[in-house]
Design a protein around this motif. Structure first.
Motif, PDB file in Angstrom:
ATOM      1  N   UNK A 102     -45.928  53.921 -43.181  1.00  0.00           N
ATOM      2  CA  UNK A 102     -44.371  54.208 -42.993  1.00  0.00           C
ATOM      3  C   UNK A 102     -44.079  55.314 -41.799  1.00  0.00           C
ATOM      4  N   UNK A 103     -44.985  56.371 -41.434  1.00  0.00           N
ATOM      5  CA  UNK A 103     -45.016  57.216 -40.746  1.00  0.00           C
ATOM      6  C   UNK A 103     -45.130  56.887 -39.509  1.00  0.00           C
ATOM      7  N   UNK A 104     -46.190  55.828 -39.252  1.00  0.00           N
ATOM      8  CA  UNK A 104     -46.555  55.225 -37.700  1.00  0.00           C
ATOM      9  C   UNK A 104     -45.578  54.259 -37.458  1.00  0.00           C
ATOM     10  N   UNK A 105     -44.906  53.521 -38.597  1.00  0.00           N
ATOM     11  CA  UNK A 105     -43.826  52.698 -38.043  1.00  0.00           C
ATOM     12  C   UNK A 105     -42.597  53.312 -37.422  1.00  0.00           C
ATOM     13  N   UNK A 106     -42.424  54.394 -38.142  1.00  0.00           N
ATOM     14  CA  UNK A 106     -41.020  55.198 -37.765  1.00  0.00           C
ATOM     15  C   UNK A 106     -41.232  55.895 -36.214  1.00  0.00           C
ATOM     16  N   UNK A 107     -42.700  56.034 -35.904  1.00  0.00           N
ATOM     17  CA  UNK A 107     -43.121  56.790 -34.776  1.00  0.00           C
ATOM     18  C   UNK A 107     -42.839  56.045 -33.636  1.00  0.00           C
TER      19      UNK A 107
END
Length: 285
Positions: A102-107
């Motif tokens: 989730x964090x990687x996709x948002x970044x």
């Protein structure tokens, strides 16, 4: 920003003129061909160009090529660990893979578009992300002719009394060819990665301008050109038609035995209407 709420299909028509669109390292870097003699450009090469265009547009990209990286990181692992939260999670065996994704996709836009495998040596967490944007291999409309040229260097690489053995080489090119590649954007995977309608517009613009800022010795400026981008937007998440049927609605055939340009005199382009499904057609820049 709203999560993509409808299926999208697309197709891109491009031409190659005296260039090597995608060399095969297992075949002396000759332009790729299938067993029927048709030229090919791998989906990996196409995604690389899309990433480059998105990066030129100011987007945050995870998989940056070495000659285009703007953050100084020497590896994907370093780039992932530049985020303090992700760095801690990579060292934690109990960390949640879903939270990491989730964090990687948002970044990073390319992660939430194409997906990514985060598996690094020395890390305790391995995460795989499936992206909603799929791209097929580009294939030429007709079999291609490949011209091979022998080239020489006028200077030695190192000091020597005689000309070095590395002064001879080969260069390969496609004299002319029209290629087509197709793709789709899946809403189910878009919901998982957070891919938005705005992200889809960015992908569209990257396709329209695919070969801007992409020149090289193998692909001189102007030798690769996007002519048409076909963009189908369905009215539902699953879509009114399968991607295969949508892609088949576009048919391109050569009128002559040896076409030298993509125009009405050399090619027939047929786009069959599908009831209830609109298509936008964009000219390349």
């Amino acid at each position: 920003m709203s999560i993509l709420d409808h299926k999208i299909d697309f197709a891109v028509v491009l031409s190659v003129s005296k260039a090597n669109p995608n060399g095969d390292p297992l075949n002396g870097n000759r332009p790729r061909q299938n067993y029927d003699g048709h030229g090919e450009i791998s989906d990996v090469a196409i995604k690389r160009k899309i990433r480059n265009r998105l990066q030129d547009m100011g987007e945050n990209i995870f998989v940056q090529s070495d000659d285009r990286k703007i953050d100084g990181f020497k590896s994907l692992k370093e780039r992932a660990e530049s985020d303090e939260t992700l760095a801690k999670m990579l060292k934690d065996k109990k960390a949640s893979g879903d939270d990491f994704a989730s964090i990687a996709c948002e970044k990073w836009l390319d992660v939430r578009s194409f997906g990514q495998v985060f598996a690094f040596k020395g890390s305790n967490l391995s995460v795989g992300v499936r992206g909603p944007v799929s791209v097929q291999t580009a294939t030429s409309v007709d079999p291609i002719d490949i011209t091979s040229l022998q080239i020489t260097k006028s200077v030695n690489s190192v000091t020597s009394d005689s000309k070095g053995s590395d002064t001879m080489g080969m260069k390969h090119r496609v004299d002319f060819g029209v290629y087509v590649f197709k793709g789709s954007i899946n809403t189910q995977l878009a919901e998982k990665t957070g891919f938005t309608n705005e992200d889809a517009e960015k992908i569209k613009q990257a396709l329209i301008t695919l070969f801007e800022n992409d020149s090289s010795s193998a692909r001189p400026e102007g030798s690769m050109e996007v002519h048409k981008v076909y963009w189908w937007e369905h009215s539902s998440k699953l879509g009114q038609y399968s991607s295969a049927k949508v892609h088949r609605s576009l048919n391109i055939e050569a009128k002559t035995d040896a076409p030298k340009a993509f125009n009405e005199e050399n090619y027939t382009v047929e786009l069959h209407d599908l009831d209830g499904l609109a298509v936008e057609v964009f000219d390349g820049q």
